[in-house]
Every structure is written in structure tokens, then in C-alpha cells.
Design an enzyme around this catalytic site. Structure first.
Site, PDB file in Angstrom:
ATOM      1  N   ASP A  59       0.821  -1.211   0.000  1.00 54.39           N
ATOM      2  CA  ASP A  59       0.000   0.000   0.000  1.00 54.39           C
ATOM      3  C   ASP A  59       0.855   1.262   0.000  1.00 54.39           C
ATOM      4  O   ASP A  59       2.069   1.220   0.247  1.00 54.39           O
ATOM      5  CB  ASP A  59      -0.907   0.012   1.233  1.00 54.39           C
ATOM      6  CG  ASP A  59      -2.131  -0.874   1.072  1.00 54.39           C
ATOM      7  OD1 ASP A  59      -2.390  -1.319  -0.064  1.00 54.39           O
ATOM      8  OD2 ASP A  59      -2.819  -1.115   2.071  1.00 54.39           O
ATOM      9  N   LYS A  81      -3.915   3.048  -2.522  1.00 58.49           N
ATOM     10  CA  LYS A  81      -5.174   3.751  -2.750  1.00 58.49           C
ATOM     11  C   LYS A  81      -5.142   5.005  -1.898  1.00 58.49           C
ATOM     12  O   LYS A  81      -5.153   4.924  -0.672  1.00 58.49           O
ATOM     13  CB  LYS A  81      -6.366   2.873  -2.389  1.00 58.49           C
ATOM     14  CG  LYS A  81      -6.474   1.602  -3.224  1.00 58.49           C
ATOM     15  CD  LYS A  81      -7.616   0.722  -2.787  1.00 58.49           C
ATOM     16  CE  LYS A  81      -8.955   1.267  -3.226  1.00 58.49           C
ATOM     17  NZ  LYS A  81      -9.145   1.265  -4.671  1.00 58.49           N
ATOM     18  N   MET A 196      -8.724   8.596   8.472  1.00 59.36           N
ATOM     19  CA  MET A 196      -9.109   9.217   7.198  1.00 59.36           C
ATOM     20  C   MET A 196     -10.200  10.273   7.388  1.00 59.36           C
ATOM     21  O   MET A 196     -11.170  10.333   6.625  1.00 59.36           O
ATOM     22  CB  MET A 196      -9.581   8.126   6.218  1.00 59.36           C
ATOM     23  CG  MET A 196      -8.505   7.104   5.890  1.00 59.36           C
ATOM     24  SD  MET A 196      -9.107   5.650   5.012  1.00 59.36           S
ATOM     25  CE  MET A 196      -9.909   4.733   6.347  1.00 59.36           C
TER      26      MET A 196
END
Length: 293
Positions: A59, A81, A196
Site C-alpha cells: 500500500d 489507494k 481518514m
């Protein structure tokens, strides 16, 4: 002789422990948590996987220092991502793991933090099951706990909270998730840890205040947690959006809301060691209250 003393003389040494770790078989996929950034937080299972994998599908949030532990002949494939940026589709990543495993590779799917904590590890594991691919899950230190520890903020403390809520600040489409019971979280959780959440922090903070949280409640942002680039901002719900913009902070970040943030004045061990910060003995003013009671 205590058990600890007996362990020093009779227990396995590090080399023996390493030799006893599971063998990474060809055609298998290991979904491994790399932790929040500091390579010292990797588990022995994670290091074993890095040293023996044929292919590492990693990642965006995996620290380059962790990848440096990979075998020299291991192939590295980026599958990051990041919000607002071109990213591979989740289905394509899952099918790539299947393809590599069927080619007889030892496939390490390396994720920042823990693969089962907002890491889509469950989705990828389900895809492996669907295609008959053998796999192993290796937990990692999640940023919502480890990152806050490096900022001197405990997730729980007897004088502030006996429960905590972990949530994500955006859903699969990138917007603030409506599926979260914001009223229930605001009223029922003394400490809220958000992944996030920086993009929507103004909306989230306003929602929490509207549901009953104090505008003056402490908030902390921990950016690039556990790395040399770590930054910490302490503010309040009312000022969160303004102060983040003024400080020029950017993701990745962990956001924590609650009285535990005040404990950082006493527990910022990193600031004390690296910057000479003087730590406060009684950050919650508990001793003063006890004396006056």
C-alpha cells in the site's frame, strides 16, 4: 527462580525463535500489517514474510524503511489507494493476488497498520477464499493505537474513559459516511479515534457539536505517526478545521477527540526525549481536585 529468570536460561534465543516461524509456502498469500510506519513496530511474522516473499504487493502508507527489509530478489508491486488520486480498483488488486499465487509465488500483501482495521484486508481475504487460495493473516500495530502512543495520547485511561470508538471519516465513495450513528457516537463514546477524517473534519466536528459535544473539547491530529516526519496538533472541536488549515497539515493522519488528549502534556515521551519538553505531572488537575474534595 521466577519464570522470567528461568526463561533467560531455558528459553529459545532470537535465532531459534526465527527458525521456528512458519514457512512461507509457494502459492500462498500472506496479508500482513506493517504497522503505522516505524520499522521497529513490525512483528517477527512480518519480518519473516518480508525476507521470504517472492512478490510484495504494498500500500501507499507502507514506510519505505519497512520495504527495505525485503529480500534483494523480491519484486515490489505498488497497489496504493489514496483519496482524490488515481488508484487501482479493489477488485483488480484482489485478482492480482490470486494471479500471482496461482503462478506459484509467495505473495506478501503488505498493508499499513493492521489489515483488518480499515485496511480492506477482509475483502481481499474473502476473494482468496472464493478462488481457493491458501492464506495467512498477520496482524499489525494499528495507527489508531500505536500512532497515538507515539504522540503521548493513551486510547483509554481510568480517569477519562472506559470505552472508545474507532471510525472512518469517509466511506468507499470518499464522502463522510452517513451509515455512522453520529448521535450515538457523540453521546456514548468519551473518546473517538478517527481514521481518514482530515478531509471532512470541519463537517465532522460541527456534527459532533450539534449532537452534544462541547466546542471546547480537546482534539489532536497525529500526522505521519511514528515516523521522523510525525507532527502533532492539539486543538478543539470548534477550532479543528481552522487550525489544521493554518498549520498546513496533510494526511495521513489519526484524529482523536476526548479528554485523553490532555494527558499528552504529561505523556509526550517523544517530545521529552527529542525536544526537551518538560512534562506536566498532573495534566487533568486530578490531584488538585482530590485535595479540595
Amino acid at each position: 527462580m521466577s519464570n522470567a529468570e528461568a526463561g533467560r536460561t531455558d528459553g529459545m534465543d532470537l535465532a531459534a525463535i526465527t527458525d521456528a516461524l512458519p514457512r512461507f509456502e509457494p502459492g500462498h498469500v500472506w496479508l500482513v500489517g506493517a504497522g503505522p510506519g516505524d520499522p521497529g513496530l513490525l512483528t517477527l511474522h512480518a519480518i519473516n514474510a518480508l525476507r521470504t516473499a517472492d512478490v510484495i504487493v504494498h500500500d501507499a502508507l507502507v514506510n519505505a524503511d519497512c520495504l527495505a527489509l525485503a529480500a534483494d530478489d523480491a519484486a515490489l508491486e505498488y497497489a496504493g489507494k489514496r483519496g482524490g488520486k488515481p488508484s487501482p480498483k479493489q477488485r483488480d488488486i484482489s485478482l492480482r493476488l490470486v494471479e500471482l499465487a496461482r503462478a506459484g509465488k509467495r505473495v506478501l500483501r503488505l498493508k499499513g497498520g493492521d489489515p483488518f482495521v480499515f485496511g480492506r484486508g477482509g475483502e481481499e481475504a474473502l476473494s482468496l477464499v472464493e478462488h481457493g487460495i491458501p492464506f495467512r493473516i498477520v496482524p499489525g500495530v494499528t495507527a489508531g493505537i500505536g500512532g497515538l502512543s507515539y504522540a503521548g495520547i493513551p486510547v483509554t485511561h481510568r480517569d477519562t474513559n472506559h470505552n472508545v470508538t474507532f471510525l472512518t471519516g469517509h466511506d468507499a465513495t470518499g464522502v463522510m459516511p452517513d451509515a455512522i450513528d453520529w448521535a450515538g457516537v457523540a453521546c456514548g463514546s468519551p473518546v473517538i479515534v478517527m481514521y481518514m477524517a482530515m478531509k471532512h473534519i470541519g463537517t465532522i466536528a460541527a456534527r459532533l457539536v450539534a449532537e452534544g459535544r462541547s466546542p471546547d473539547e480537546p482534539v489532536a491530529f497525529v500526522c505521519n505517526a511514528t515516523t521522523a516526519q510525525q507532527q502533532v496538533l492539539e486543538t478543539t472541536l470548534a477550532r479543528a478545521e481552522t487550525d489544521v488549515a493554518a498549520a498546513g497539515l496533510s494526511p495521513p493522519a489519526i484524529v482523536v477527540v476526548g479528554e485523553v488528549v490532555r494527558l499528552r502534556a504529561a505523556l509526550d515521551w517523544r517530545g521529552a526525549l527529542q525536544d526537551g519538553r518538560t512534562l506536566t505531572v498532573d495534566p487533568l488537575k486530578k490531584r488538585a481536585r482530590d485535595r479540595s474534595a
